[in-house]
Design a protein around this motif. Sequence first.
Motif, PDB file in Angstrom:
ATOM      1  N   ILE A  63       0.838  -1.203   0.000  1.00 33.25           N
ATOM      2  CA  ILE A  63       0.000   0.000   0.000  1.00 33.25           C
ATOM      3  C   ILE A  63       0.873   1.254   0.000  1.00 33.25           C
ATOM      4  O   ILE A  63       0.582   2.221  -0.702  1.00 33.25           O
ATOM      5  N   LEU A  64       1.953   1.228   0.754  1.00 35.63           N
ATOM      6  CA  LEU A  64       2.834   2.392   0.843  1.00 35.63           C
ATOM      7  C   LEU A  64       3.743   2.550  -0.375  1.00 35.63           C
ATOM      8  O   LEU A  64       4.420   3.557  -0.514  1.00 35.63           O
ATOM      9  N   GLY A  65       3.784   1.551  -1.236  1.00 38.33           N
ATOM     10  CA  GLY A  65       4.631   1.622  -2.421  1.00 38.33           C
ATOM     11  C   GLY A  65       6.059   1.182  -2.171  1.00 38.33           C
ATOM     12  O   GLY A  65       6.933   1.394  -2.997  1.00 38.33           O
ATOM     13  N   LEU A  66       6.306   0.555  -1.020  1.00 40.77           N
ATOM     14  CA  LEU A  66       7.647   0.082  -0.700  1.00 40.77           C
ATOM     15  C   LEU A  66       7.918  -1.287  -1.301  1.00 40.77           C
ATOM     16  O   LEU A  66       9.063  -1.695  -1.437  1.00 40.77           O
ATOM     17  N   ASP A  67       6.861  -2.007  -1.615  1.00 43.62           N
ATOM     18  CA  ASP A  67       6.957  -3.343  -2.207  1.00 43.62           C
ATOM     19  C   ASP A  67       6.128  -3.333  -3.483  1.00 43.62           C
ATOM     20  O   ASP A  67       4.959  -2.948  -3.457  1.00 43.62           O
ATOM     21  N   LYS A  68       6.722  -3.746  -4.575  1.00 42.22           N
ATOM     22  CA  LYS A  68       6.018  -3.735  -5.858  1.00 42.22           C
ATOM     23  C   LYS A  68       5.129  -4.953  -6.052  1.00 42.22           C
ATOM     24  O   LYS A  68       4.279  -4.982  -6.927  1.00 42.22           O
ATOM     25  N   LYS A  69       5.364  -5.977  -5.238  1.00 43.89           N
ATOM     26  CA  LYS A  69       4.619  -7.213  -5.417  1.00 43.89           C
ATOM     27  C   LYS A  69       3.324  -7.200  -4.620  1.00 43.89           C
ATOM     28  O   LYS A  69       3.302  -6.839  -3.459  1.00 43.89           O
ATOM     29  N   GLU A  70       2.265  -7.597  -5.286  1.00 43.69           N
ATOM     30  CA  GLU A  70       0.988  -7.771  -4.622  1.00 43.69           C
ATOM     31  C   GLU A  70       0.896  -9.246  -4.241  1.00 43.69           C
ATOM     32  O   GLU A  70       1.292 -10.118  -5.012  1.00 43.69           O
ATOM     33  N   THR A  71       0.401  -9.525  -3.064  1.00 38.74           N
ATOM     34  CA  THR A  71       0.307 -10.915  -2.616  1.00 38.74           C
ATOM     35  C   THR A  71      -1.143 -11.367  -2.569  1.00 38.74           C
ATOM     36  O   THR A  71      -2.059 -10.552  -2.532  1.00 38.74           O
ATOM     37  N   ILE A  72      -1.314 -12.669  -2.559  1.00 37.85           N
ATOM     38  CA  ILE A  72      -2.639 -13.263  -2.460  1.00 37.85           C
ATOM     39  C   ILE A  72      -2.644 -14.179  -1.247  1.00 37.85           C
ATOM     40  O   ILE A  72      -1.766 -15.030  -1.104  1.00 37.85           O
ATOM     41  N   ASP A  73      -3.623 -13.993  -0.380  1.00 35.75           N
ATOM     42  CA  ASP A  73      -3.756 -14.829   0.806  1.00 35.75           C
ATOM     43  C   ASP A  73      -4.552 -16.082   0.434  1.00 35.75           C
ATOM     44  O   ASP A  73      -5.712 -16.002   0.042  1.00 35.75           O
ATOM     45  N   LEU A  74      -3.920 -17.239   0.548  1.00 34.61           N
ATOM     46  CA  LEU A  74      -4.566 -18.496   0.170  1.00 34.61           C
ATOM     47  C   LEU A  74      -5.059 -19.288   1.377  1.00 34.61           C
ATOM     48  O   LEU A  74      -5.544 -20.407   1.213  1.00 34.61           O
ATOM     49  N   ASP A  75      -4.921 -18.703   2.566  1.00 35.42           N
ATOM     50  CA  ASP A  75      -5.386 -19.396   3.765  1.00 35.42           C
ATOM     51  C   ASP A  75      -6.873 -19.724   3.645  1.00 35.42           C
ATOM     52  O   ASP A  75      -7.666 -18.920   3.171  1.00 35.42           O
ATOM     53  N   GLY A  76      -7.229 -20.900   4.051  1.00 34.68           N
ATOM     54  CA  GLY A  76      -8.621 -21.319   4.044  1.00 34.68           C
ATOM     55  C   GLY A  76      -9.090 -21.911   2.731  1.00 34.68           C
ATOM     56  O   GLY A  76     -10.236 -22.344   2.630  1.00 34.68           O
ATOM     57  N   LEU A  77      -8.237 -21.916   1.715  1.00 33.94           N
ATOM     58  CA  LEU A  77      -8.622 -22.509   0.438  1.00 33.94           C
ATOM     59  C   LEU A  77      -8.238 -23.979   0.412  1.00 33.94           C
ATOM     60  O   LEU A  77      -7.247 -24.389   1.014  1.00 33.94           O
TER      61      LEU A  77
END
Length: 99
Positions: A63-77
């Motif tokens: 959100i702050l722009g410090l990390d370019k990678k967006e992550t996906i939370d797969l917990d519960g799948l």
Amino acid sequence: MVIKADERIKELRVSHGMTQSELAKIMAVTRSSVNAWEMGISVPTAAKLVELSLFFHVSTDYILGLDKKETIDLDGLSEEQRHIIYGLMAYFQKEKREE
């Protein structure tokens, strides 16, 4: 270091098909607060930043722009659901390499 919270918050909100009012209600703030975040007039408090990251399933650094990678939370799948997501990611990565 350039903080991109304004752009990222708007990008995440729009990609989830939400209005500023809808996000404001979920975050327990006013619509004008969300608008100010998105215009770069103010930034969310640390607590709201964490709430945003949990809601959108991204890191606060993203959100702050410090990390370019967006992550996906797969917990519960289920294993099958994870397999489908990994397959989609592989497909899109292959398409990107071929461009």
